[in-house]
Design a protein around this motif. Sequence first.
Motif, PDB file in Angstrom:
ATOM      1  N   PRO A  10       0.823  -1.209   0.000  1.00 52.98           N
ATOM      2  CA  PRO A  10       0.000   0.000   0.000  1.00 52.98           C
ATOM      3  C   PRO A  10       0.857   1.259   0.000  1.00 52.98           C
ATOM      4  CG  PRO A  10       0.065  -0.946   2.189  1.00 52.98           C
ATOM      5  CD  PRO A  10       0.718  -1.940   1.272  1.00 52.98           C
ATOM      6  N   PRO A  11       0.426   2.309  -0.700  1.00 49.19           N
ATOM      7  CA  PRO A  11       1.196   3.553  -0.727  1.00 49.19           C
ATOM      8  C   PRO A  11       0.984   4.356   0.550  1.00 49.19           C
ATOM      9  CG  PRO A  11      -0.815   3.833  -1.962  1.00 49.19           C
ATOM     10  CD  PRO A  11      -0.780   2.381  -1.533  1.00 49.19           C
ATOM     11  N   THR A  12       1.922   5.244   0.826  1.00 50.56           N
ATOM     12  CA  THR A  12       1.731   6.223   1.888  1.00 50.56           C
ATOM     13  C   THR A  12       1.010   7.411   1.274  1.00 50.56           C
ATOM     14  OG1 THR A  12       3.747   5.520   3.023  1.00 50.56           O
ATOM     15  CG2 THR A  12       2.884   7.702   3.558  1.00 50.56           C
ATOM     16  N   LEU A  13      -0.225   7.644   1.694  1.00 53.80           N
ATOM     17  CA  LEU A  13      -1.042   8.670   1.062  1.00 53.80           C
ATOM     18  C   LEU A  13      -0.595  10.063   1.494  1.00 53.80           C
ATOM     19  CD1 LEU A  13      -4.575   7.034   1.377  1.00 53.80           C
ATOM     20  CD2 LEU A  13      -2.849   6.741  -0.410  1.00 53.80           C
ATOM     21  N   SER A  14      -0.727  11.009   0.573  1.00 53.63           N
ATOM     22  CA  SER A  14      -0.340  12.385   0.866  1.00 53.63           C
ATOM     23  C   SER A  14      -1.227  13.340   0.098  1.00 53.63           C
ATOM     24  CB  SER A  14       1.119  12.631   0.485  1.00 53.63           C
ATOM     25  OG  SER A  14       1.451  13.993   0.626  1.00 53.63           O
ATOM     26  N   SER A  15      -1.967  14.157   0.824  1.00 51.65           N
ATOM     27  CA  SER A  15      -2.870  15.120   0.179  1.00 51.65           C
ATOM     28  C   SER A  15      -2.113  16.228  -0.531  1.00 51.65           C
ATOM     29  CB  SER A  15      -3.815  15.727   1.217  1.00 51.65           C
ATOM     30  OG  SER A  15      -3.082  16.422   2.213  1.00 51.65           O
ATOM     31  N   SER A  16      -0.814  16.374  -0.233  1.00 54.08           N
ATOM     32  CA  SER A  16      -0.036  17.453  -0.828  1.00 54.08           C
ATOM     33  C   SER A  16       0.828  16.989  -1.996  1.00 54.08           C
ATOM     34  CB  SER A  16       0.869  18.092   0.236  1.00 54.08           C
ATOM     35  OG  SER A  16       1.790  17.144   0.758  1.00 54.08           O
ATOM     36  N   SER A  17       0.740  15.717  -2.355  1.00 55.89           N
ATOM     37  CA  SER A  17       1.587  15.217  -3.435  1.00 55.89           C
ATOM     38  C   SER A  17       1.070  15.675  -4.789  1.00 55.89           C
ATOM     39  CB  SER A  17       1.663  13.694  -3.397  1.00 55.89           C
ATOM     40  OG  SER A  17       0.385  13.130  -3.604  1.00 55.89           O
ATOM     41  N   GLY A  18       1.979  15.769  -5.752  1.00 49.11           N
ATOM     42  CA  GLY A  18       1.600  16.129  -7.107  1.00 49.11           C
ATOM     43  C   GLY A  18       1.709  17.616  -7.373  1.00 49.11           C
ATOM     44  N   GLY A  19       1.793  17.946  -8.650  1.00 46.46           N
ATOM     45  CA  GLY A  19       1.910  19.342  -9.049  1.00 46.46           C
ATOM     46  C   GLY A  19       0.597  19.995  -9.417  1.00 46.46           C
ATOM     47  N   GLY A  20      -0.505  19.242  -9.310  1.00 46.72           N
ATOM     48  CA  GLY A  20      -1.813  19.790  -9.634  1.00 46.72           C
ATOM     49  C   GLY A  20      -2.506  20.381  -8.428  1.00 46.72           C
ATOM     50  N   HIS A  21      -3.816  20.373  -8.451  1.00 51.98           N
ATOM     51  CA  HIS A  21      -4.593  20.920  -7.338  1.00 51.98           C
ATOM     52  C   HIS A  21      -5.852  20.094  -7.148  1.00 51.98           C
ATOM     53  CE1 HIS A  21      -6.549  22.733 -10.860  1.00 51.98           C
ATOM     54  NE2 HIS A  21      -7.643  22.802 -10.117  1.00 51.98           N
ATOM     55  N   VAL A  22      -6.521  20.302  -6.033  1.00 48.11           N
ATOM     56  CA  VAL A  22      -7.763  19.597  -5.731  1.00 48.11           C
ATOM     57  C   VAL A  22      -8.935  20.555  -5.857  1.00 48.11           C
ATOM     58  CG1 VAL A  22      -9.089  18.377  -3.952  1.00 48.11           C
ATOM     59  CG2 VAL A  22      -6.647  17.906  -4.226  1.00 48.11           C
ATOM     60  N   GLU A  23      -9.955  20.135  -6.565  1.00 48.32           N
ATOM     61  CA  GLU A  23     -11.196  20.900  -6.670  1.00 48.32           C
ATOM     62  C   GLU A  23     -12.365  19.922  -6.706  1.00 48.32           C
ATOM     63  OE1 GLU A  23     -12.405  22.258 -10.871  1.00 48.32           O
ATOM     64  OE2 GLU A  23     -10.202  22.399 -10.921  1.00 48.32           O
ATOM     65  N   GLU A  24     -13.556  20.437  -6.531  1.00 46.66           N
ATOM     66  CA  GLU A  24     -14.726  19.569  -6.557  1.00 46.66           C
ATOM     67  C   GLU A  24     -15.290  19.497  -7.969  1.00 46.66           C
ATOM     68  OE1 GLU A  24     -19.161  19.783  -4.749  1.00 46.66           O
ATOM     69  OE2 GLU A  24     -17.571  19.639  -3.239  1.00 46.66           O
ATOM     70  N   LEU A  25     -15.507  18.279  -8.437  1.00 47.43           N
ATOM     71  CA  LEU A  25     -16.093  18.041  -9.751  1.00 47.43           C
ATOM     72  C   LEU A  25     -17.164  16.966  -9.613  1.00 47.43           C
ATOM     73  CD1 LEU A  25     -12.937  17.975 -12.077  1.00 47.43           C
ATOM     74  CD2 LEU A  25     -14.738  19.702 -12.069  1.00 47.43           C
ATOM     75  N   GLY A  26     -18.357  17.251 -10.045  1.00 49.30           N
ATOM     76  CA  GLY A  26     -19.430  16.275  -9.966  1.00 49.30           C
ATOM     77  C   GLY A  26     -19.730  15.830  -8.548  1.00 49.30           C
ATOM     78  N   GLY A  27     -19.464  16.678  -7.575  1.00 47.50           N
ATOM     79  CA  GLY A  27     -19.734  16.348  -6.182  1.00 47.50           C
ATOM     80  C   GLY A  27     -18.607  15.614  -5.485  1.00 47.50           C
TER      81      GLY A  27
END
Length: 239
Positions: A10-27
């Motif tokens: 299993p991976p170690t999850l990280s909400s800050s990983s990646g160069g993109g961003h988080v937004e709400e789509l379709g709920g």
Amino acid sequence: MSGPQCCSNPPTLSSSSGGGHVEELGGLKSYVSGSLDSKHAILLVSDIFGYEAPKLRKLADKVAACGFYVVVPDFFLGDPFNPEHSVKPIHDWLKDHGADRGFEDAKLVLEAIKSKGISCIGAAGFCWGAKVVVELAKHDYIKAAVLLHPSFVTVEDIQAVKVPISVLGAEIDKMSPPELLNKFDSALNEKPEVDAFVKIFPGVAHGWTVRYEDGDEHAVKSAEEACNDALDWFGKYLK
């Protein structure tokens, strides 16, 4: 049902990983990478470990860098499977997070992407996510599909596919062993109206494209090869 192999490494999850961003789509909260200017989108549907998996987000960024608008939704609503801390065994967790619900949620996300002016959309599913994507591929919700080390996908599912589909599997896989992948290939060969590609990667195990060990040179190269195969497939049918 899924067994230990589906839950391995299993991976170690990280909400800050990646160069993109988080937004709400379709709920749903969704990790988004790439520009809307591309006019071509790819929906990535995660395995049971969810949308915060760093290697999945890294893959999303790589796909986005090739000119796609990439969306990775949180289909588990903040409750990805965690084999170390989950109070539920995997079979019970799956009852609460069925691919049927994922399919319905995916349709809402696709509508949200289309509302941004993008109508040419493909989808790739990993393990659990492959079942969601194959359901989308039975309709006109997407233009092309890629399944990577799929779980729960049946020959009957493959027989019902209506869009170009690529299946990238592992040699060492109890969820979709080579024998089953060969049956997928035979079923697709009987559907000349649907372009298809089935490939079995030697020496790698279920989940390798997003859960490989960085020190495993063969797995890393195989994951890169699978990514390139997927990009070639989407490049052929989305652009």
